[in-house]
Scaffold this motif. Structure first.
Motif, mmCIF file in Angstrom:
data_model
loop_
_atom_site.group_PDB
_atom_site.id
_atom_site.type_symbol
_atom_site.label_atom_id
_atom_site.label_comp_id
_atom_site.label_asym_id
_atom_site.label_seq_id
_atom_site.Cartn_x
_atom_site.Cartn_y
_atom_site.Cartn_z
ATOM 1 N N ALA A 12 0.856 -1.181 0.000
ATOM 2 C CA ALA A 12 0.000 0.000 0.000
ATOM 3 C C ALA A 12 0.895 1.235 0.000
ATOM 4 O O ALA A 12 1.934 1.255 0.660
ATOM 5 N N TYR A 13 0.502 2.258 -0.767
ATOM 6 C CA TYR A 13 1.326 3.470 -0.856
ATOM 7 C C TYR A 13 0.420 4.678 -1.037
ATOM 8 O O TYR A 13 -0.748 4.544 -1.414
ATOM 9 N N LEU A 14 0.954 5.859 -0.763
ATOM 10 C CA LEU A 14 0.211 7.091 -1.002
ATOM 11 C C LEU A 14 0.171 7.345 -2.501
ATOM 12 O O LEU A 14 1.114 7.039 -3.220
ATOM 13 N N LEU A 15 -0.935 7.906 -2.995
ATOM 14 C CA LEU A 15 -1.110 8.137 -4.428
ATOM 15 C C LEU A 15 0.079 8.870 -5.029
ATOM 16 O O LEU A 15 0.717 9.691 -4.391
ATOM 17 N N GLY A 16 0.352 8.571 -6.260
ATOM 18 C CA GLY A 16 1.506 9.090 -6.984
ATOM 19 C C GLY A 16 2.116 7.915 -7.716
ATOM 20 O O GLY A 16 1.441 6.924 -7.995
ATOM 21 N N ALA A 17 3.371 7.995 -7.989
ATOM 22 C CA ALA A 17 4.045 6.889 -8.664
ATOM 23 C C ALA A 17 4.154 5.699 -7.716
ATOM 24 O O ALA A 17 4.533 5.860 -6.561
ATOM 25 N N PRO A 18 3.783 4.506 -8.171
ATOM 26 C CA PRO A 18 3.913 3.339 -7.297
ATOM 27 C C PRO A 18 5.381 3.060 -6.989
ATOM 28 O O PRO A 18 6.264 3.391 -7.779
ATOM 29 N N PRO A 19 5.653 2.485 -5.837
ATOM 30 C CA PRO A 19 7.045 2.193 -5.477
ATOM 31 C C PRO A 19 7.643 1.113 -6.376
ATOM 32 O O PRO A 19 6.931 0.301 -6.953
ATOM 33 N N LYS A 20 8.951 1.127 -6.500
ATOM 34 C CA LYS A 20 9.644 0.077 -7.259
ATOM 35 C C LYS A 20 9.649 -1.189 -6.408
ATOM 36 O O LYS A 20 9.982 -1.148 -5.234
#
Length: 60
Positions: A12-20
């Motif tokens: 799960a991540y904050l909106l924007g570019a997904p993590p690598k």
């Protein structure tokens, strides 16, 4: 109104570019089912099923 089902998310991540995710391993299970609601005979009273996915962005 009933509660929503629990999510099953690998990352799960904050909106924007997904993590690598190079070199990362994880297992995603099944998301939980939404609750029945106060009156299961009333259309729309049940909660939504939870989200399921390898990665999912959330607003900050």
């Amino acid at each position: 109104m009933a509660g929503s089902g629990g999510p099953s998310i690998g990352v799960a991540y904050l909106l924007g570019a997904p993590p690598k995710l190079d070199g990362v391993s994880y297992a995603v299970g099944r998301a939980g089912a939404g609750g029945q609601g106060a009156n299961p005979d009333v259309l729309g009273s049940a909660g939504d099923d939870g989200e399921e996915g390898e990665s999912l962005g959330f607003p900050p």
